[in-house]
Design an enzyme around this catalytic site. Structure first.
Site, mmCIF file in Angstrom:
data_model
loop_
_atom_site.group_PDB
_atom_site.id
_atom_site.type_symbol
_atom_site.label_atom_id
_atom_site.label_comp_id
_atom_site.label_asym_id
_atom_site.label_seq_id
_atom_site.Cartn_x
_atom_site.Cartn_y
_atom_site.Cartn_z
ATOM 1 N N ASP A 34 -53.781 29.491 29.546
ATOM 2 C CA ASP A 34 -53.748 30.723 30.326
ATOM 3 C C ASP A 34 -54.941 31.561 29.859
ATOM 4 O O ASP A 34 -55.523 31.282 28.802
ATOM 5 C CB ASP A 34 -52.425 31.451 30.093
ATOM 6 C CG ASP A 34 -52.336 32.763 30.851
ATOM 7 O OD1 ASP A 34 -52.747 32.803 32.019
ATOM 8 O OD2 ASP A 34 -51.877 33.757 30.254
ATOM 9 N N ASP A 66 -55.533 35.605 30.472
ATOM 10 C CA ASP A 66 -55.206 36.960 30.020
ATOM 11 C C ASP A 66 -54.089 36.901 28.983
ATOM 12 O O ASP A 66 -53.012 36.375 29.231
ATOM 13 C CB ASP A 66 -54.764 37.825 31.200
ATOM 14 C CG ASP A 66 -55.860 37.957 32.251
ATOM 15 O OD1 ASP A 66 -57.016 38.160 31.867
ATOM 16 O OD2 ASP A 66 -55.549 37.841 33.451
ATOM 17 N N GLU A 79 -55.385 42.534 28.881
ATOM 18 C CA GLU A 79 -54.271 43.304 29.432
ATOM 19 C C GLU A 79 -54.507 44.815 29.351
ATOM 20 O O GLU A 79 -54.268 45.528 30.331
ATOM 21 C CB GLU A 79 -52.970 42.902 28.739
ATOM 22 C CG GLU A 79 -51.750 43.722 29.134
ATOM 23 C CD GLU A 79 -51.482 43.761 30.640
ATOM 24 O OE1 GLU A 79 -50.954 44.780 31.111
ATOM 25 O OE2 GLU A 79 -51.835 42.797 31.344
ATOM 26 N N THR A 89 -48.004 37.529 36.381
ATOM 27 C CA THR A 89 -47.523 37.131 37.709
ATOM 28 C C THR A 89 -48.587 37.253 38.793
ATOM 29 O O THR A 89 -48.306 36.983 39.961
ATOM 30 C CB THR A 89 -46.299 37.983 38.109
ATOM 31 O OG1 THR A 89 -46.671 39.370 38.113
ATOM 32 C CG2 THR A 89 -45.149 37.788 37.133
ATOM 33 N N GLU A 148 -52.184 39.686 40.190
ATOM 34 C CA GLU A 148 -52.443 41.108 40.416
ATOM 35 C C GLU A 148 -51.660 41.706 41.588
ATOM 36 O O GLU A 148 -51.288 42.883 41.551
ATOM 37 C CB GLU A 148 -53.943 41.336 40.607
ATOM 38 C CG GLU A 148 -54.635 41.818 39.347
ATOM 39 C CD GLU A 148 -54.625 40.798 38.225
ATOM 40 O OE1 GLU A 148 -53.978 41.065 37.186
ATOM 41 O OE2 GLU A 148 -55.256 39.745 38.369
ATOM 42 N N ALA A 181 -55.758 47.809 47.242
ATOM 43 C CA ALA A 181 -55.478 48.274 45.883
ATOM 44 C C ALA A 181 -55.998 47.270 44.854
ATOM 45 O O ALA A 181 -56.576 47.654 43.827
ATOM 46 C CB ALA A 181 -53.981 48.484 45.709
ATOM 47 N N SER A 207 -54.879 30.409 35.581
ATOM 48 C CA SER A 207 -54.534 31.827 35.531
ATOM 49 C C SER A 207 -54.086 32.321 36.887
ATOM 50 O O SER A 207 -54.608 31.898 37.921
ATOM 51 C CB SER A 207 -55.756 32.640 35.070
ATOM 52 O OG SER A 207 -55.531 34.018 35.211
ATOM 53 N N ARG A 251 -60.300 34.490 41.055
ATOM 54 C CA ARG A 251 -61.455 33.829 40.456
ATOM 55 C C ARG A 251 -62.513 34.830 39.989
ATOM 56 O O ARG A 251 -63.160 34.626 38.954
ATOM 57 C CB ARG A 251 -62.074 32.833 41.449
ATOM 58 C CG ARG A 251 -63.180 31.985 40.851
ATOM 59 C CD ARG A 251 -63.480 30.778 41.718
ATOM 60 N NE ARG A 251 -62.390 29.812 41.681
ATOM 61 C CZ ARG A 251 -62.298 28.824 40.794
ATOM 62 N NH1 ARG A 251 -63.233 28.680 39.873
ATOM 63 N NH2 ARG A 251 -61.296 27.977 40.822
ATOM 64 N N ILE A 252 -62.698 35.935 40.715
ATOM 65 C CA ILE A 252 -63.721 36.912 40.327
ATOM 66 C C ILE A 252 -63.441 37.455 38.928
ATOM 67 O O ILE A 252 -64.353 37.641 38.117
ATOM 68 C CB ILE A 252 -63.818 38.047 41.378
ATOM 69 C CG1 ILE A 252 -64.966 38.991 41.023
ATOM 70 C CG2 ILE A 252 -62.510 38.807 41.504
ATOM 71 C CD1 ILE A 252 -65.221 40.046 42.103
#
Length: 222
Positions: free
Chosen positions: A12, A14, A21, A50, A52, A72, A112, A116-117
């Protein structure tokens, strides 16, 4: 029963490779503030790992706040990417573990729930650009995000490795559930949740600096 060989390690990002985080939390808080809602850092905690859309949408639901989720998310990433160059760091030991895995002949992937950005910006910042990896799997690569197993199964397919020969390194409850659902062993690191909340994993370490190749090999052979 013949022991299963360890062939691949799926990381993973983050909370495992990067201490991101606090940055995405700050960016999300700033995004909500721009729209007139003051939220608290802990509001996001249940939605770590989970993706964004759920991370932002879960908090909007909590406050009954109408939100264009795609816009958002776009704005949150815009703020986040401004923070990355000066504030994002790898967790101690993370980069070294990736290099040890690769030197041992193991295939490596990032899987993740982030877009991708964000993944590519983070990996470049910590010195593990996408070209370092055998596979990079993002939110765009699976319909169902963690705790569904789709992201990890997609990584295994790209690595051309059976799920049983993969070990996942995770920090979030949703990620542990996803790894188990994918039929993979899982090491949890207590960077986002207390260790006692991560006991569904096969092995828990306080930090990624404490995870060893021997740990990973022992899990695969169970």
């Amino acid at each position: 029963m013949k022991p299963t060989a360890l062939t691949a390690v799926i990381f993973d990002m983050d909370g495992v490779l990067t201490d991101s985080e606090p940055l995405i939390n700050a960016a999300a808080i700033a995004m909500f503030k721009e729209r007139g809602l003051v939220v608290q850092p802990e509001d996001f905690h249940p939605f770590i790992g989970t993706g964004e859309l759920r991370y932002l949408g879960g908090v909007a639901e909590k406050y009954g706040f109408p939100l264009d989720l795609q816009e958002a998310k776009r704005r949150t990433y815009e703020i986040y990417l401004q923070l990355v160059p000066s504030q994002l760091r790898a967790f101690p030991g993370a980069v070294e573990l990736v290099h040890r895995c690769r030197a041992a002949g193991l295939r490596t992937a990032v899987a993740s729930s982030a877009d991708r950005i964000k993944i590519e910006a983070n990996l470049r910042q910590i010195g593990l650009p996408p070209s370092t990896w055998d596979a990079v799997v993002s939110a765009e690569d699976a319909v169902h995000k963690k705790p569904a197993p789709d992201l990890f199964l997609a990584a295994a397919r790209r690595l051309q490795v059976p799920p049983a020969q993969c070990v996942v390194i995770e920090d979030a409850l949703s990620g542990i559930q996803a790894a188990r659902a994918a039929g993979m062993r899982c090491v949890a690191v207590a960077s986002s949740y207390p260790a006692e909340q991560l006991q569904a994993a096969d092995l828990v370490r306080q930090s990624i600096a404490e995870v060893t190749l021997a740990d990973l090999q022992a899990l695969a052979s169970r």
